[in-house]
Enzyme design. Structure first.
Site, PDB file in Angstrom:
ATOM      1  N   LYS A 259      37.655   4.764  19.082  1.00  0.00           N
ATOM      2  CA  LYS A 259      36.771   3.677  18.669  1.00  0.00           C
ATOM      3  C   LYS A 259      37.216   2.412  19.392  1.00  0.00           C
ATOM      4  CE  LYS A 259      35.774   0.647  14.676  1.00  0.00           C
ATOM      5  NZ  LYS A 259      35.835   0.470  13.200  1.00  0.00           N
ATOM      6  N   LYS A 271      31.430  -9.855   7.596  1.00  0.00           N
ATOM      7  CA  LYS A 271      32.690  -9.849   6.855  1.00  0.00           C
ATOM      8  C   LYS A 271      33.022 -11.262   6.391  1.00  0.00           C
ATOM      9  CE  LYS A 271      34.992  -6.122   9.444  1.00  0.00           C
ATOM     10  NZ  LYS A 271      35.179  -5.191   8.333  1.00  0.00           N
ATOM     11  N   GLU A 343      30.298   0.368  11.499  1.00  0.00           N
ATOM     12  CA  GLU A 343      29.846   0.533  12.881  1.00  0.00           C
ATOM     13  C   GLU A 343      30.684   1.510  13.695  1.00  0.00           C
ATOM     14  OE1 GLU A 343      31.953  -1.692  11.990  1.00  0.00           O
ATOM     15  OE2 GLU A 343      33.447  -1.434  13.563  1.00  0.00           O
ATOM     16  N   ARG A 345      31.849   4.441  12.956  1.00  0.00           N
ATOM     17  CA  ARG A 345      31.331   5.817  12.873  1.00  0.00           C
ATOM     18  C   ARG A 345      30.064   5.972  13.715  1.00  0.00           C
ATOM     19  NH1 ARG A 345      30.874   5.263   6.428  1.00  0.00           N
ATOM     20  NH2 ARG A 345      32.637   3.896   6.870  1.00  0.00           N
TER      21      ARG A 345
HETATM   22  N1  BES Z   1      37.010  -1.987  11.370  1.00  0.00           N
HETATM   23  C1  BES Z   1      36.701  -1.836  10.007  1.00  0.00           C
HETATM   24  C2  BES Z   1      37.814  -1.132   9.228  1.00  0.00           C
HETATM   25  C3  BES Z   1      39.112  -1.889   9.106  1.00  0.00           C
HETATM   26  C4  BES Z   1      39.342  -2.688   7.998  1.00  0.00           C
HETATM   27  C5  BES Z   1      40.087  -1.744  10.044  1.00  0.00           C
HETATM   28  C6  BES Z   1      40.542  -3.353   7.879  1.00  0.00           C
HETATM   29  C7  BES Z   1      41.298  -2.417   9.923  1.00  0.00           C
HETATM   30  C8  BES Z   1      41.523  -3.218   8.828  1.00  0.00           C
HETATM   31  C9  BES Z   1      35.423  -0.999   9.853  1.00  0.00           C
HETATM   32  O1  BES Z   1      34.485  -1.137  10.844  1.00  0.00           O
HETATM   33  C10 BES Z   1      34.774  -1.442   8.591  1.00  0.00           C
HETATM   34  O2  BES Z   1      34.330  -2.548   8.544  1.00  0.00           O
HETATM   35  N2  BES Z   1      34.732  -0.556   7.611  1.00  0.00           N
HETATM   36  C11 BES Z   1      34.171  -0.866   6.348  1.00  0.00           C
HETATM   37  C12 BES Z   1      33.298   0.284   5.940  1.00  0.00           C
HETATM   38  C13 BES Z   1      32.392  -0.035   4.772  1.00  0.00           C
HETATM   39  C14 BES Z   1      31.328  -1.011   5.193  1.00  0.00           C
HETATM   40  C15 BES Z   1      31.778   1.260   4.288  1.00  0.00           C
HETATM   41  C16 BES Z   1      35.308  -1.065   5.364  1.00  0.00           C
HETATM   42  O3  BES Z   1      36.326  -0.364   5.468  1.00  0.00           O
HETATM   43  O4  BES Z   1      35.201  -1.942   4.518  1.00  0.00           O
HETATM   44 ZN    ZN Z   2      35.217  -1.732  12.672  1.00  0.00          ZN
HETATM   45 MN    MN Z   3      33.155  -2.749  10.499  1.00  0.00          MN
END
Ligand code: BES
Ligand code: ZN
Ligand code: MN
Length: 498
Positions: A259, A271, A343, A345
């Site tokens: 990724k 976010k 995103e 996935r």
């Molecule tokens: N890149 C983030 C995941 C992440 C969070 C990596 C904190 C490192 C530290 C990923 O793209 C994301 O935003 N995931 C969401 C998924 C949710 C929207 C289902 C998450 O983990 O909150």
């Molecule tokens: Zn991400």
């Molecule tokens: Mn994300």
């Protein structure tokens, strides 16, 4: 810092580093330094709390006769000669202690014995890994803020054997450092095009590097990856690296997919701003794949390997995709994008499909800073491991144990899979609740994998560290490079005589 292997002649300047086992057992060599110095060391040990436990250190003023300014005692615990992690940790701890003391040169005395060359190599490797520093943007640093150590000599009988053992480890460290550099860079410097450009440097090592632009990806039907990138002024890229090291250049490769979200704002599902700067390292998976290719090509591994990076920037804008949008992936499956922050996935769905479709790999492993939920589950001690193949999972877990980049197996299955069914499309990109967030993300990926043995590593908790570790200063860890180098070496590489 320069690392040298030299025959054991005691230095007259700087710091002499001696290993001390459990029960404050000074190595026989150390006690033979000369009688008076040996006694002085034993006395200093007696007056301290230092027990000789692994990674403990004690710096003392050198006894007058020794010539050096200081002696650094380093605990080795049970001092198992075969415990590579122990010697690497010792190397790292030594490096940190010397820099902390402002020392500029030091010599580490390695006990003579069957495994002395191996120990010497792993001490050097640990020291090099710990010496990483991302300081290119610190333009006003005073010299006393910079690392002081200039030369680290490893005193060992068989210098040639130690150098021979260190050579491949040095190449792995090159890969780890490249990953750490890429992950540390801010997102105004590293975006999909520049990340792909940096990977182009690997052609010098004999790696074939292709970069697919938006047009090519559109022609391939990569609607999921393109949808993530469409809100950014920085267009997405698909990075494809190939290393043909096997004798049979046509042998099916082992594939790694990363990724590579060069910045993750969340998109329209934006976010919160606090901590958002962390999302510059949301390309840690692709960064690890690039570093892994560097390590494998650097040490000319006899194996065919493919590395794919799904590179995009996730931004909110007038052209960004919206929650509720339905995109068509390269696999033909339609995806309802209910949350634009899920995103990773989406970009992986197309990269995984492309990789298995084009290369028919023997095994396919993806790495992704995929979910915050894996940090809730495992903290920063293990990366999450998901696999459709028990043998592959065991091989990866074993490589994790051997390198200290540890993995913990997590489940997949029908019950989780159902949670990703969409009312409007073939699949949705979030389950809708917070339950099992890392598992449902992995389950989503599984829908884009055919029969190939596949594993997914959720490295959101391990790609970046907020505390120093023995072989990694805080910051980008390079997680995955050492692990997967070992996994390839143990399971796919042919070696001379084997
Ligand atoms: N890149 C983030 C995941 C992440 C969070 C990596 C904190 C490192 C530290 C990923 O793209 C994301 O935003 N995931 C969401 C998924 C949710 C929207 C289902 C998450 O983990 O909150
Ligand atoms: Zn991400
Ligand atoms: Mn994300």
């Amino acid at each position: 810092m320069k690392i040298k292997f030299v025959p054991p002649r005691l230095p007259r300047t700087g710091t002499l580093v001696l290993f001390v086992g459990e029960g404050r057992k000074l190595s026989p060599q150390a006690t033979q330094l000369d009688r008076r110095s040996g006694k002085a060391l034993t006395r200093a040990l007696g007056a301290s709390r230092f027990k000789g436990k692994a990674e403990e250190t004690l710096a003392i003023l050198a006894p007058a006769k020794l010539g050096v300014a200081r002696v650094l005692l380093v605990g080795t615990g049970k001092a198992d000669p075969a415990d590579r992690a122990l010697w690497q940790h010792c190397g790292g701890v030594i490096l940190a202690a010397l820099n902390g003391a402002g020392e500029s040169e030091a010599a580490v005395l390695v006990e003579a014995g069957d495994r002395a060359a191996e120990i010497a190599a792993h001490v050097a490797y640990g020291a090099r890994l710990r010496s990483y520093r991302f300081d290119k943007y610190r333009t006003k640093e005073k010299s006393e803020q910079k690392p002081s150590l200039k030369t680290l000599s490893i005193l060992v009988d068989d210098v040639a054997a130690a150098r021979r053992r260190f050579a491949p480890l040095d190449k792995i460290a090159d890969g780890v450092f490249f990953t750490r550099d890429l992950v540390s860079e801010p997102a105004n410097v590293i975006y999909p095009e520049t990340l792909a450009d940096r990977a182009k440097e690997l052609t010098e090592l004999g790696v074939t590097v292709e970069i697919l632009d938006e047009k090519k990806m559109a022609a391939l039907g990569m609607g999921a990856l393109l949808g993530v990138g469409q809100g950014s002024a920085r267009p997405p890229r698909l990075l494809v690296m190939q290393w043909h090291g096997a004798d049979d250049k046509k042998q099916a490769p082992v594939a790694f997919v990363g990724k590579g979200i060069t910045f993750d704002t969340g998109g329209i599902s934006i976010k919160p701003s606090a901590g958002m700067e962390d999302m510059k390292w949301d390309m840690g998976g692709a960064g690890a794949v690039i570093g892994l290719m560097t390590a494998l090509a650097g040490r000319k591994a006899k194996v065919n390997v493919v590395g794919v990076g799904a590179l995009a920037e996730n931004m909110p804008s007038g052209t960004a995709q919206r929650p509720g949008d339905i995109v068509k992936s390269m696999s033909g499956q339609t995806i309802e994008v209910l949350n634009t922050d899920a995103e990773g996935r989406l970009v992986l769905a197309d990269a995984l499909w492309y990789c298995q479709d084009r290369f028919k790999p023997r095994a396919m492993i993806d790495l992704a800073t995929l979910t915050g939920a894996i940090i809730i589950a495992l903290g920063h001690e293990h990366a999450g491991l998901y696999s459709n193949d028990d043998k592959l999972a065991e091989q990866l877990a074993a490589a994790g144990k051997a390198t200290g980049e540890t993995l913990w197996r997590m489940p997949l299955g029908d019950a989780y899979n159902k949670m990703m069914d969409s009312d409007a499309a073939d699949v949705k990109n979030i389950s809708g609740g917070r339950d099992a967030g890392s598992v449902t993300a992995a389950t989503f990926l599984e829908r884009f994998v055919n029969k190939v043995p596949w594993a997914h590593l959720d490295i959101a908790g391990t790609a970046w560290a907020t505390k120093d570790k023995p072989t990694a200063p805080k910051g980008a860890t390079g997680f995955g490079v050492r692990l997967l180098n070992r996994f390839v070496r143990d399971n796919y590489e042919t070696r001379d005589g084997k």
